[in-house]
Motif scaffolding. Structure first.
Motif, short mmCIF file in Angstrom:
data_model
loop_
_atom_site.label_atom_id
_atom_site.label_comp_id
_atom_site.label_asym_id
_atom_site.label_seq_id
_atom_site.Cartn_x
_atom_site.Cartn_y
_atom_site.Cartn_z
N HIS A 62 10.61 13.55 13.19
CA HIS A 62 9.26 13.47 12.66
C HIS A 62 8.92 12.00 12.45
O HIS A 62 9.58 11.32 11.66
CB HIS A 62 9.13 14.22 11.34
N VAL A 63 7.93 11.50 13.17
CA VAL A 63 7.57 10.08 13.07
C VAL A 63 6.24 9.98 12.33
O VAL A 63 5.26 10.64 12.70
CB VAL A 63 7.48 9.43 14.45
N ILE A 64 6.21 9.15 11.28
CA ILE A 64 5.03 9.09 10.42
C ILE A 64 4.57 7.64 10.19
O ILE A 64 5.32 6.70 10.39
CB ILE A 64 5.28 9.76 9.06
N ARG A 65 3.32 7.51 9.77
CA ARG A 65 2.74 6.23 9.35
C ARG A 65 2.75 6.16 7.83
O ARG A 65 2.55 7.17 7.15
CB ARG A 65 1.29 6.09 9.82
N ILE A 66 2.99 4.95 7.32
CA ILE A 66 2.90 4.70 5.88
C ILE A 66 2.20 3.37 5.69
O ILE A 66 2.64 2.36 6.24
CB ILE A 66 4.29 4.66 5.21
N TYR A 67 1.10 3.37 4.95
CA TYR A 67 0.37 2.14 4.69
C TYR A 67 0.67 1.63 3.28
O TYR A 67 0.87 2.43 2.36
CB TYR A 67 -1.14 2.35 4.81
N SER A 68 0.68 0.33 3.14
CA SER A 68 0.89 -0.30 1.84
C SER A 68 -0.10 -1.44 1.67
O SER A 68 -0.44 -2.11 2.65
CB SER A 68 2.33 -0.82 1.73
N ASN A 72 -0.75 -8.31 1.85
CA ASN A 72 -2.06 -8.36 2.49
C ASN A 72 -2.27 -7.20 3.46
O ASN A 72 -2.94 -7.33 4.49
CB ASN A 72 -2.28 -9.70 3.21
N ALA A 73 -1.66 -6.07 3.14
CA ALA A 73 -1.83 -4.84 3.93
C ALA A 73 -1.41 -5.00 5.39
O ALA A 73 -1.97 -4.37 6.28
CB ALA A 73 -3.27 -4.34 3.85
N GLU A 74 -0.37 -5.79 5.63
CA GLU A 74 0.08 -6.02 7.01
C GLU A 74 0.72 -4.78 7.63
O GLU A 74 0.94 -4.74 8.84
CB GLU A 74 1.05 -7.20 7.07
N SER A 75 1.02 -3.79 6.82
CA SER A 75 1.57 -2.54 7.37
C SER A 75 0.48 -1.70 8.04
O SER A 75 0.78 -0.72 8.71
CB SER A 75 2.22 -1.71 6.26
N VAL A 76 -0.77 -2.08 7.87
CA VAL A 76 -1.90 -1.31 8.38
C VAL A 76 -2.37 -1.90 9.70
O VAL A 76 -2.49 -3.12 9.85
CB VAL A 76 -3.06 -1.30 7.36
N ASP A 77 -2.66 -1.03 10.67
CA ASP A 77 -3.23 -1.48 11.94
C ASP A 77 -4.47 -2.34 11.66
O ASP A 77 -5.25 -2.05 10.75
CB ASP A 77 -3.66 -0.28 12.79
N ILE A 78 -4.68 -3.36 12.49
CA ILE A 78 -5.77 -4.29 12.19
C ILE A 78 -7.14 -3.62 12.25
O ILE A 78 -8.07 -4.06 11.58
CB ILE A 78 -5.74 -5.53 13.13
N CYS A 79 -7.27 -2.52 13.02
CA CYS A 79 -8.56 -1.85 13.09
C CYS A 79 -8.87 -1.06 11.82
O CYS A 79 -10.02 -0.66 11.61
CB CYS A 79 -8.63 -0.95 14.32
N GLU A 82 -9.07 -3.69 7.06
CA GLU A 82 -10.16 -4.04 6.15
C GLU A 82 -10.59 -2.82 5.33
O GLU A 82 -10.86 -2.93 4.12
CB GLU A 82 -11.33 -4.61 6.92
N ALA A 83 -10.67 -1.66 5.98
CA ALA A 83 -11.09 -0.45 5.28
C ALA A 83 -10.10 -0.08 4.19
O ALA A 83 -10.50 0.32 3.08
CB ALA A 83 -11.23 0.70 6.27
N VAL A 84 -8.80 -0.21 4.47
CA VAL A 84 -7.78 0.09 3.46
C VAL A 84 -7.86 -0.91 2.31
O VAL A 84 -7.76 -0.55 1.13
CB VAL A 84 -6.38 0.13 4.10
N GLN A 85 -8.04 -2.18 2.64
CA GLN A 85 -8.19 -3.19 1.60
C GLN A 85 -9.42 -2.93 0.73
O GLN A 85 -9.43 -3.23 -0.47
CB GLN A 85 -8.29 -4.59 2.22
N ASP A 86 -10.45 -2.32 1.34
CA ASP A 86 -11.68 -2.04 0.61
C ASP A 86 -11.65 -0.71 -0.13
O ASP A 86 -12.65 -0.29 -0.72
CB ASP A 86 -12.87 -2.05 1.57
#
Length: 217
Positions: A62-68, A72-79, A82-86
């Motif tokens: 099982h392969v999953i994504r985890i955002y932090s 500076n939210a570098e774990s999040v895809d660049i697209c 900004e939305a996660v930071q906001d």
């Protein structure tokens, strides 16, 4: 079913692993932040495939994504960064939203965000694991290839959400690593006829889950 494939690409069902991709609460459950059309159905079908593999002690990853929000939210895809930071709450570390949906994993299993984000494999059993991927493809900066090699896998059966992003990227990565690839049509959210035609050009098999399980039987 795959009679037109070459000897190098024809799937080998009994040397296969099931790869589930991003079937997590925040991508699947009704009303979730990134709920998509077909995700719940794909999760339901994948759950049946996973149980079939589990009963036969065939590998499941099982392969999953985890955002932090750390670093500076570098774990999040660049697209999405900004939305996660906001304030977008999507598969955030330590939340229920980042957990795999209940249909696909054994009861009581909880994904360990700290362990996974450190690059470790979370073992559920001798043949079932959870793995974190930092971007779209399951092979990018992960140990997936090493894990599959250790398990003697030649063929990957792909399920998950969504085809346009992580599923498609993983299929092409798997082919680039010389795996034989099968896309489980009804276990993939967002797959369509044009996509299936494209996959045929790299001799990636496309079939419904029941047809694939019948081959294993």
């Amino acid at each position: 079913m795959f009679s037109h494939f070459s000897k190098y690409t024809v799937p080998q069902p009994h040397k296969s692993a099931l790869i589930t991709i991003d079937l997590q609460n925040d991508f699947v459950l009704p009303g979730a932040p990134a709920e998509g059309v077909g995700a719940a159905s794909a999760a339901s079908v994948t759950g049946k495939v996973a149980q079939f593999y589990r009963e036969r002690q065939l590998p499941i990853i099982h392969v999953i994504r985890i955002y932090s929000l750390e670093n500076n939210a570098e774990s999040v895809d660049i697209c999405r960064r900004e939305a996660v930071q906001d304030g977008l709450k999507l598969v955030l570390s330590g939340t229920e939203g980042m957990q795999p949906v209940s249909q696909i994993i054994p009861e009581g299993i909880v994904a360990d965000a700290e362990l996974l984000c450190a690059g470790q494999v979370q073992r559920i059993s001798a043949t079932e694991s959870i793995l974190y991927k930092p971007r779209w493809g399951c092979f990018y900066k992960t140990c997936l290839d090493d894990l599959l090699t250790q398990l003697g896998v030649t063929t990957v059966a792909i399920a998950g959400t969504w085809f346009a992003n992580c599923v498609r990227t993983t299929i092409y990565e798997a082919a680039a690593h010389d795996y034989r690839v099968v896309a489980l049509r009804d276990a993939i959210a967002g797959i369509h006829s044009d996509a299936e035609n494209d996959l045929s050009k790299i001799e990636c098999g496309v079939c419904d889950a029941n047809a694939w399980l019948e081959l294993i039987r």
